[in-house]
Design a protein around this motif. Structure first.
Motif: not given
Length: 360
Positions: A43-59
């Motif tokens: 999650i941290s790495n994807i946020k670091g791309y600064e693309l403004g994407l929504e991230i979901f975790v299915i748990k």
């Protein structure tokens, strides 16, 4: 191998036109709650791309960890119509949840396991260029060397991706589809669903279903990064699950694509016969048994082809150091990898559960 060596993904990606309106892309990570630290790192790495994407975790409902993104929690009493369990059950619930939240044709979903990662160019291609309904890129290894032989054996996955995934995905004929980094347009995923009621092979079934009615492509930018198993036990468990998922899916893979089903059988037969050939050669040499020129030639070609295939994968993983290590340990790695097929046949898994391995 030759086709892939002369291919150029960067040039191919540059040829694809820029979309007038960028796609809405979301990242969905499915986890069983046993690798919370790894998921947080993803999650941290994807946020670091600064693309403004929504991230979901299915748990699962029993996972009490609070992830630093939006969560989709599968209710304890949720039941799939076709009886899917474990990962497929979770993904199907997530699929239905996203539909109720209004995610549809304008959205692409990039699926990740809780130990896999995609880089920034991969996601940028999906945002700015992807116009078909589904697709997947090629994998690379991350966290190499946690378990040397498992890491060296996993280099064949890179070779498979470069030699087979790339070639067949370009022609809308998916052959090796893996759960890591598969991208599906949300409305198409909702139409097909993940409720197959099988032991596994959900990623392959999704790719084949998409190719029947729509288009499944090769994503020519960026890479998917996976972590090899950290122990021999986990490596063998993982390979056993993959082996039986091809043959315990109620004939779905065979009906969707007989060519793909036969291809997997061919690949496993090649693995077994190659292993037998190495055992026979070792026995003949140790016992000083005469080998005819024809058998010797076939044996040399077999070993040369096997070695070249692994070196091909090592080349694409971008490390001369590991290429040399692999070359030195090629024969032991052949036995380590080849015996997974025999292990799978002798020790069947519990088909009611989904065997998991340690994630790093």
């Amino acid at each position: 191998m030759i086709i892939s060596l002369f291919g150029n993904d960067i040039r191919e990606a540059e040829k694809d036109p820029m979309l007038e309106k960028p796609n809405n892309v979301i990242v969905v990570i499915t986890t069983n709650g046993m690798a919370t630290d790894v998921v947080e790192k993803i999650i941290s790495n994807i946020k670091g791309y600064e693309l403004g994407l929504e991230i979901f975790v299915i748990k699962e409902h029993r996972d009490t960890f609070s992830y630093s993104c939006r969560e989709i929690t599968v209710p304890k009493d949720y039941v799939c119509p076709n009886g899917s369990r474990n990962k497929m059950r979770a993904m199907q619930y997530g699929n239905e949840w996203l539909r109720t939240e209004g995610y549809g044709r304008e959205t692409y979903i990039c699926h990740l396991d809780d130990d896999s990662m995609v880089d920034k160019p991969y996601l940028e291609y999906v945002i700015n260029h992807m116009a078909v309904e589904g697709g997947q890129g090629c994998i690379r290894l991350r966290e190499f060397g946690r378990h040397l032989f498992s890491s060296l054996s996993d280099i064949v996955r890179i070779a498979n991706c470069e030699a087979w995934c790339r070639h067949y995905n370009k022609g809308n004929r998916p052959q090796f589809v893996h759960g890591e980094g598969i991208v599906v347009r949300a409305d198409v995923e909702q139409e097909i669903g993940w409720d197959y009621g099988t032991y596994g092979a959900e990623d392959l079934i999704m790719g084949l279903e998409i190719s029947k009615k729509y288009t499944f492509c090769h994503i020519p930018a960026g890479n998917i990064y996976i972590a090899p198993p950290t122990t021999a036990k986990d490596f063998y468990k993982q390979r056993r699950r993959w082996f039986w998922s091809i043959f315990k899916n109620d004939g779905k893979v065979r009906r969707l694509s007989l060519r793909t089903y036969l291809f997997y059988i061919y690949m496993y037969l090649v693995g077994v016969t190659g292993l037998i050939g190495l055992i026979m050669l070792s026995t003949y040499i140790l016992m000083d048994i005469h080998i005819t020129p024809m058998i010797l030639l076939v044996t040399i070609l077999n070993i040369a082809g096997f070695t070249s295939y692994y070196q091909f994968g090592a080349l694409y993983n971008g490390s001369r150091k590991y290429s040399l290590i692999l070359f030195l340990f090629q024969i032991p790695v052949a036995f380590y990898d080849g015996f997974t097929i025999l292990y799978s046949l002798v020790t069947r898994p519990n088909f009611q559960t989904f065997e998991t391995i340690k994630k790093v």
